[in-house]
Design a protein around this motif. Structure first.
Motif, PDB file in Angstrom:
ATOM      1  N   UNK A  22       0.805  -1.221   0.000  1.00 42.34           N
ATOM      2  CA  UNK A  22       0.000   0.000   0.000  1.00 42.34           C
ATOM      3  C   UNK A  22       0.841   1.275   0.000  1.00 42.34           C
ATOM      4  N   UNK A  23       2.154   1.145   0.096  1.00 42.98           N
ATOM      5  CA  UNK A  23       3.027   2.316   0.168  1.00 42.98           C
ATOM      6  C   UNK A  23       3.213   2.955  -1.200  1.00 42.98           C
ATOM      7  N   UNK A  24       3.500   4.261  -1.192  1.00 42.66           N
ATOM      8  CA  UNK A  24       3.815   4.978  -2.427  1.00 42.66           C
ATOM      9  C   UNK A  24       5.194   4.550  -2.922  1.00 42.66           C
ATOM     10  N   UNK A  25       5.488   4.910  -4.178  1.00 47.04           N
ATOM     11  CA  UNK A  25       6.743   4.455  -4.783  1.00 47.04           C
ATOM     12  C   UNK A  25       7.972   4.934  -4.008  1.00 47.04           C
ATOM     13  N   UNK A  26       7.964   6.193  -3.566  1.00 43.53           N
ATOM     14  CA  UNK A  26       9.108   6.717  -2.820  1.00 43.53           C
ATOM     15  C   UNK A  26       9.278   5.963  -1.504  1.00 43.53           C
TER      16      UNK A  26
END
Length: 306
Positions: A119-123
């Motif tokens: 669920x984390x963003x790419x960064x």
């Protein structure tokens, strides 16, 4: 035939004698003169040989060897080493409560972490992948890392800032993905700040310095970035504190991807535990993985000592 009457052919290899036989005939007598001199730290020998030639044929005459020897009486220096603790009793006393029966706990921790990772963003994923590598868990999440980098590699233009782009560049290069140095073209202003010494982004400079060591020959942007970031990281080394200071010192000594991961895993786990933004599930998994691997090594050591 006496040796002083032995005539040598101008072409000694034309003789049918074997080489060893010829060598024995040519071997001069040796006379030792027992003059012993004591000189500190060296052994000196001198040999004088007179060989006279007559009418194109060599004739050994009045051959005498003089030898002067020196005895060495230096005492062997001691390194004052401590006694070796790795005796049989010590090896047999090694115990570790961790073993591969902990696989159930590992699977649960991995499942909990992947819920956050997916669920984390790419960064954020890049930062988590970096933490995974530092904590020695890259093999545990090998497939998940590859899948995430495949997606990130197709969307590199979405990253902004030197730190994020440098981390993206380094991880993609490290895992064999094709990524160009042109990712830094849009960061000209930040690189110019480095040139003028106006950058206060210590983590960005450090990440750019690490990434520059994966540059290919002829990549001028990365060559310039390496020189600038090395200069600034070295200058701020004495002004930073806590965990980032240790990372700066380690990077200046040896780039991250040149180090042997296992040798510094314990140190990386301790450092990660001090970070404010640490992931508790990942931290517990790293400790458990370290202890399980150590238990295997200790068992192997006990088996070899039998």
């Amino acid at each position: 035939m006496p040796l002083n009457q032995l005539s040598l052919s101008t072409n000694p290899f034309s003789s049918p004698l074997r080489t060893n036989e010829r060598f024995q005939q040519l071997k001069p007598p040796v006379k030792l003169i027992s003059g012993i001199k004591h000189v500190q730290g060296h052994q000196i020998g001198k040999r004088v040989t007179d060989l006279h030639a007559s009418n194109g044929q060599g004739l050994l005459q009045n051959h005498e060897t003089k030898f002067e020897a020196v005895s060495v009486e230096d005492e062997r220096r001691s390194g004052n080493y401590k006694p070796n603790i790795w005796n049989y009793e010590f090896v047999e006393s090694l115990t570790n409560e961790y073993n591969y029966r902990e696989d159930g706990r590992v699977k649960k921790l991995k499942k909990d972490f992947m819920h956050v990772f997916d669920q984390a963003a790419d960064v954020t994923k890049l930062q988590l992948i970096e933490s995974i590598n530092r904590l020695g868990l890259s093999l545990v999440f090998e497939k998940d890392i590859e899948d995430a980098l495949d997606v990130i590699g197709s969307n590199i233009k979405s990253f902004s800032g030197v730190q994020a782009r440098a981390l993206c560049f380094r991880l993609l290069r490290q895992y064999g993905h094709d990524i160009s140095q042109d990712i830094f073209v849009d960061s000209v202003d930040e690189i110019n700040a480095l040139k003028q010494g106006r950058s206060a982004d210590i983590k960005g400079m450090l990440e750019l310095f690490e990434a520059s060591h994966l540059a290919f020959e002829g990549e001028h942007i990365m060559t310039e970035a390496k020189a600038l970031s090395h200069r600034d990281v070295k200058e701020v080394h004495s002004n930073v504190k806590d965990n980032i200071a240790k990372q700066v010192a380690d990077a200046l000594e040896l780039p991250l991807h040149w180090r042997v991961q296992w040798f510094e895993m314990r140190q990386q786990i301790d450092a990660y535990e001090q970070e404010v933004e640490r992931n508790p599930v990942l931290l517990e998994l790293a400790k458990l993985n370290f202890n399980m691997i150590q238990a295997v090594h200790q068992e192997d050591l006990r088996q070899l000592s039998m």
